[in-house]
Write a protein that holds these residues in place. Structure first.
Motif, PDB file in Angstrom:
ATOM      1  N   ALA A  82       0.825  -1.206   0.000  1.00 30.70           N
ATOM      2  CA  ALA A  82       0.000   0.000   0.000  1.00 30.70           C
ATOM      3  C   ALA A  82       0.862   1.260   0.000  1.00 30.70           C
ATOM      4  N   GLY A 107       0.509  -6.854  -2.939  1.00 27.79           N
ATOM      5  CA  GLY A 107      -0.050  -7.121  -1.621  1.00 27.79           C
ATOM      6  C   GLY A 107      -0.655  -8.508  -1.486  1.00 27.79           C
ATOM      7  N   ILE A 131       2.496   2.200  -3.681  1.00 29.32           N
ATOM      8  CA  ILE A 131       1.626   2.369  -4.841  1.00 29.32           C
ATOM      9  C   ILE A 131       2.066   3.536  -5.727  1.00 29.32           C
TER      10      ILE A 131
END
Length: 250
Positions: free
Chosen positions: A171, A239, A174
């Protein structure tokens, strides 16, 4: 076919076993590979020679991933030699199995967490710092984090922290288009505690009943997954944890 021409890959713990299979695969796809190791210089040198024979450039860098300064030196040596880093595979680790939680010692805990938890954390953290935009970070975890297995309390718990780190780091990366994923191999012939497994060992018969192909996993099965995560086909995958169990429920 995956093309890694011009890419630079750092694979920790890659003198033998799963790490070696991944390093050889990347080299065969055109990557420049850094073989990280901590033990035998001769074994590491042999792996480097095999990587070069497979078609890729390769060097060996001795570094203990339980020491942050060694991890920094590993990445510094890579950038000095090849100028960049595109792929990091955090593979280095070791196993303690058939060890009930009630019998685990503080010494065992400190040793396994220093490599499997601290080592993986800082390999990925520093890798995230130095990897090029659009790069790949890959953790080699363990299927023992997918379900409780008696006798693996120390090992699976040491692996679980890094598996969660992958989800968070994915996350956070990104904006740089860096993917972060985990491969979860089930027991693998030729790796870890199964490195020197005899052909007539009872484990072969047991796993033949519950796995595709009636066999244990092989290092090349993990290399297949590592090839996928390193290539363009996985550019929108991050992820995630990929369980390699041959269909067995673990």
């Amino acid at each position: 076919m995956t093309d890694l021409t011009g890419k630079v890959a750092v694979v920790t713990g890659s003198a033998r076993g799963i790490g070696k299979a991944v390093a050889l695969r990347y080299a065969s796809l055109g990557a420049r590979v850094v073989v990280n190791y901590f033990g035998d210089d001769q074994v590491a040198g042999s792996t480097v020679a095999e990587c070069r024979a497979a078609g890729g450039e390769a060097i060996a860098v001795k570094a203990d991933v339980s020491k942050v300064e060694d991890i920094e030196r590993l990445y510094r040596s890579t950038r000095e030699q090849f100028g960049r880093i595109d792929i990091v595979v955090a593979n280095a680790g070791f196993e303690i199995v058939d060890q009930p939680v009630l019998e685990a010692t503080e010494e065992q805990f400190d040793r396994i967490f220093a490599v499997n938890t601290k080592g993986a954390f800082f390999t990925l953290q520093k890798g995230a710092k130095y990897v090029a935009d659009g790069g790949r970070l890959i953790l080699i975890g363990s299927s023992s984090t997918a379900s409780p297995v008696p006798g693996t309390g120390l090992y699976s718990s040491s692996k679980m922290a890094a598996r969660q780190l992958v989800r968070v780091l994915a996350a956070e990366m990104i904006e740089r288009s860096v993917t972060v994923n985990t491969i979860l191999p089930a027991p693998t012939d030729g790796a870890g505690v199964f490195t020197d497994l005899a052909q007539d060992a009872p484990e072969h018969e047991f796993f033949a009943r519950i796995r595709f192909g009636q066999r244990l996993g092989r290092p090349d099965d993990v290399a297949d997954a590592a090839e996928y995560f390193a290539g363009d086909l996985a550019s929108y995958v991050s992820g995630q944890s990929l369980l390699l169990s041959g269909g067995a429920i673990v």
